[in-house]
Design a protein around this motif. Structure first.
Motif, PDB file in Angstrom:
ATOM      1  N   ARG A  45       0.833  -1.371   0.002  1.00 18.83           N
ATOM      2  CA  ARG A  45      -0.132  -0.011  -0.004  1.00 18.83           C
ATOM      3  C   ARG A  45       1.008   1.322   0.051  1.00 18.83           C
ATOM      4  N   THR A  46       2.059   1.447   0.712  1.00 23.52           N
ATOM      5  CA  THR A  46       2.914   2.613   0.710  1.00 23.52           C
ATOM      6  C   THR A  46       3.700   2.779  -0.670  1.00 23.52           C
ATOM      7  N   GLN A  47       3.743   1.444  -1.270  1.00 23.91           N
ATOM      8  CA  GLN A  47       4.546   1.692  -2.714  1.00 23.91           C
ATOM      9  C   GLN A  47       3.378   2.337  -3.570  1.00 23.91           C
ATOM     10  N   VAL A  48       2.387   1.806  -3.566  1.00 22.38           N
ATOM     11  CA  VAL A  48       1.166   2.146  -4.364  1.00 22.38           C
ATOM     12  C   VAL A  48       0.954   3.882  -4.170  1.00 22.38           C
ATOM     13  N   SER A  49       0.767   4.010  -3.022  1.00 20.10           N
ATOM     14  CA  SER A  49       0.493   5.623  -2.364  1.00 20.10           C
ATOM     15  C   SER A  49       1.483   6.473  -2.969  1.00 20.10           C
ATOM     16  N   LEU A  50       2.843   5.995  -3.466  1.00 21.64           N
ATOM     17  CA  LEU A  50       3.835   7.033  -3.990  1.00 21.64           C
ATOM     18  C   LEU A  50       3.602   7.496  -5.248  1.00 21.64           C
ATOM     19  N   SER A  51       2.255   6.935  -5.804  1.00 22.03           N
ATOM     20  CA  SER A  51       2.198   7.594  -7.250  1.00 22.03           C
ATOM     21  C   SER A  51       0.735   8.579  -7.260  1.00 22.03           C
ATOM     22  N   GLU A  74      16.566   1.603  -1.303  1.00 16.56           N
ATOM     23  CA  GLU A  74      17.563   2.205  -1.939  1.00 16.56           C
ATOM     24  C   GLU A  74      17.246   1.461  -3.471  1.00 16.56           C
ATOM     25  N   SER A  75      17.216   0.528  -3.702  1.00 14.69           N
ATOM     26  CA  SER A  75      16.819  -0.269  -4.874  1.00 14.69           C
ATOM     27  C   SER A  75      15.558   0.076  -5.436  1.00 14.69           C
ATOM     28  N   PHE A  76      14.344   0.229  -4.827  1.00 13.34           N
ATOM     29  CA  PHE A  76      12.881   0.725  -5.166  1.00 13.34           C
ATOM     30  C   PHE A  76      13.215   1.997  -5.538  1.00 13.34           C
ATOM     31  N   MET A  77      13.902   2.548  -4.917  1.00 16.17           N
ATOM     32  CA  MET A  77      13.775   4.339  -5.069  1.00 16.17           C
ATOM     33  C   MET A  77      14.685   4.460  -6.704  1.00 16.17           C
ATOM     34  N   SER A  78      15.617   3.825  -6.616  1.00 14.67           N
ATOM     35  CA  SER A  78      16.676   4.020  -7.970  1.00 14.67           C
ATOM     36  C   SER A  78      15.855   3.618  -9.360  1.00 14.67           C
ATOM     37  N   GLU A  79      15.047   2.569  -8.856  1.00 17.26           N
ATOM     38  CA  GLU A  79      14.426   1.918 -10.018  1.00 17.26           C
ATOM     39  C   GLU A  79      13.020   2.564 -10.444  1.00 17.26           C
ATOM     40  N   ASN A  80      12.421   3.266  -9.443  1.00 13.67           N
ATOM     41  CA  ASN A  80      10.987   3.655  -9.403  1.00 13.67           C
ATOM     42  C   ASN A  80      10.586   5.017  -9.221  1.00 13.67           C
ATOM     43  N   VAL A  81      11.355   5.639  -8.677  1.00 12.00           N
ATOM     44  CA  VAL A  81      11.168   7.103  -8.238  1.00 12.00           C
ATOM     45  C   VAL A  81      11.712   8.028  -9.206  1.00 12.00           C
ATOM     46  N   TYR A  82      10.707   8.844  -9.899  1.00 13.90           N
ATOM     47  CA  TYR A  82      11.197   9.899 -10.793  1.00 13.90           C
ATOM     48  C   TYR A  82      10.801  11.438 -10.510  1.00 13.90           C
ATOM     49  N   LYS A  83      11.909  12.297 -10.862  1.00 20.52           N
ATOM     50  CA  LYS A  83      11.655  13.684 -10.383  1.00 20.52           C
ATOM     51  C   LYS A  83      10.938  14.143 -11.621  1.00 20.52           C
ATOM     52  N   ASP A  85       8.118  17.986 -12.009  1.00 21.40           N
ATOM     53  CA  ASP A  85       7.732  19.303 -11.413  1.00 21.40           C
ATOM     54  C   ASP A  85       7.019  19.107 -10.065  1.00 21.40           C
ATOM     55  N   GLY A  86       7.591  19.780  -8.947  1.00 22.18           N
ATOM     56  CA  GLY A  86       6.810  19.505  -7.587  1.00 22.18           C
ATOM     57  C   GLY A  86       7.314  18.469  -6.634  1.00 22.18           C
ATOM     58  N   GLY A  87       8.490  17.829  -7.366  1.00 24.55           N
ATOM     59  CA  GLY A  87       9.156  16.664  -6.326  1.00 24.55           C
ATOM     60  C   GLY A  87       9.232  15.416  -7.074  1.00 24.55           C
ATOM     61  N   TYR A  88       8.827  14.109  -6.352  1.00 28.42           N
ATOM     62  CA  TYR A  88       9.267  12.927  -6.625  1.00 28.42           C
ATOM     63  C   TYR A  88       8.182  12.081  -6.794  1.00 28.42           C
ATOM     64  N   ILE A  89       7.974  11.153  -7.693  1.00 25.73           N
ATOM     65  CA  ILE A  89       6.687  10.407  -7.692  1.00 25.73           C
ATOM     66  C   ILE A  89       7.065   9.140  -8.405  1.00 25.73           C
ATOM     67  N   THR A  90       6.205   7.976  -8.200  1.00 23.65           N
ATOM     68  CA  THR A  90       6.201   7.029  -8.948  1.00 23.65           C
ATOM     69  C   THR A  90       5.223   6.764  -9.898  1.00 23.65           C
ATOM     70  N   PHE A  91       5.264   5.713 -10.773  1.00 25.06           N
ATOM     71  CA  PHE A  91       4.457   5.741 -12.067  1.00 25.06           C
ATOM     72  C   PHE A  91       4.012   4.103 -11.971  1.00 25.06           C
ATOM     73  N   GLY A  92       2.897   3.866 -11.738  1.00 21.37           N
ATOM     74  CA  GLY A  92       2.271   2.362 -11.762  1.00 21.37           C
ATOM     75  C   GLY A  92       2.579   1.694 -13.024  1.00 21.37           C
ATOM     76  N   SER A  93       2.980   0.309 -12.691  1.00 23.02           N
ATOM     77  CA  SER A  93       3.207  -0.670 -13.845  1.00 23.02           C
ATOM     78  C   SER A  93       2.891  -2.331 -13.197  1.00 23.02           C
ATOM     79  N   ASP A  94       2.390  -3.106 -13.929  1.00 22.50           N
ATOM     80  CA  ASP A  94       2.116  -4.420 -13.673  1.00 22.50           C
ATOM     81  C   ASP A  94       3.718  -5.205 -13.487  1.00 22.50           C
ATOM     82  N   PHE A  95       4.648  -4.525 -14.094  1.00 20.99           N
ATOM     83  CA  PHE A  95       5.794  -5.395 -13.972  1.00 20.99           C
ATOM     84  C   PHE A  95       7.044  -4.446 -13.627  1.00 20.99           C
ATOM     85  N   ALA A  96       6.895  -3.555 -12.587  1.00 24.54           N
ATOM     86  CA  ALA A  96       7.877  -2.709 -12.169  1.00 24.54           C
ATOM     87  C   ALA A  96       8.690  -3.473 -10.965  1.00 24.54           C
TER      88      ALA A  96
END
Length: 166
Positions: A45-51, A74-83, A85-96
Motif C-alpha cells: 500500500r505504501t508503494q502504491v501510494s507513492l504515485s 534504495e533499490s526501489f527508489m533508484s528503479e521507480n522514483v522519478y523527478k 515538477d513539484g517533487g518525486y513520484i512513482t508511475f504504476g506498472s504491472d511489472f515494475a
C-alpha cells in the motif's frame, strides 16, 4: 522500623514492575504469520501510494523504510522514483521492479518462518482474472529482521524447496 517497610514496599513494587515489563516485552517481540502478512500488505500500500502526489525524496524514503530494508528502499527508489515538477513520484506498472506482488491475502497465500526469515508467496496460474496480469509461477516476498524490525528484504520468483516442503 517504618523506614524498612517503606524500602521493602519499594523493592516489591520494583520487582513487580520489572516482571510486568518483561512479560510485555516478550509478547511484543513475538511475530506471527498475521504480522508478516500485515507488513507485506502495508509495504504494498505504501508503494502504491507513492504515485498519488509528488513529494520529497526524503519523505518517500521515510515511508518506504518503515517496511523495506535499507537495501530494498534504495533499490526501489533508484528503479521507480522519478523527478517531476513539484517533487518525486512513482508511475504504476504491472511489472515494475521491486514492487510487492499483488497478493490475495487469503488461503492461497503461503506464509512460513524458516531459518530466521519469513517467506510469503503465492503460486500463479494463467487462469486468474482481474486488472493485474501475472506470469505463471511463484511470486514471493522475504522478510528479514533489520534493527529489531521485520521488513521486506527481497522480492523473488523462486522459493527454495526446503521452504515449500516444510
Amino acid at each position: 522500623m517504618e523506614k524498612k517497610k517503606f524500602w521493602l514496599l519499594l523493592f516489591i513494587i520494583g520487582i513487580i514492575s520489572a516482571a510486568s515489563g518483561q512479560a510485555g516485552q516478550t509478547q511484543a517481540s513475538e511475530f506471527t504469520k498475521e504480522n508478516a502478512l500485515t507488513v507485506v500488505e502495508n509495504a504494498f500500500r505504501t508503494q502504491v501510494s507513492l504515485s498519488e502526489k509528488p513529494q520529497s525524496q526524503e519523505k518517500i524514503e521515510e515511508k518506504l523504510s518503515k517496511y523495506l530494508t535499507a537495501e530494498m528502499t534504495e533499490s526501489f527508489m533508484s528503479e521507480n522514483v522519478y523527478k517531476i515538477d513539484g517533487g518525486y513520484i512513482t508511475f504504476g506498472s504491472d511489472f515494475a521492479s521491486y514492487y510487492i506482488p499483488f497478493f490475495s491475502y487469503d488461503e492461497s497465500t503461503n506464509v512460513k518462518y524458516i531459518n530466521g526469515h519469513w517467506y510469503i508467496w503465492e503460486e500463479r496460474t494463467n487462469e486468474e482474472e482481474g486488472p493485474i496480469e501475472s506470469v505463471e509461477g511463484i511470486e514471493a516476498v522475504v522478510l528479514s529482521e533489520e534493527e529489531g524490525t521485520w521488513k521486506v528484504s527481497a522480492i523473488t520468483y523462486d522459493v527454495p524447496d526446503f521452504v515449500q516442503s516444510r
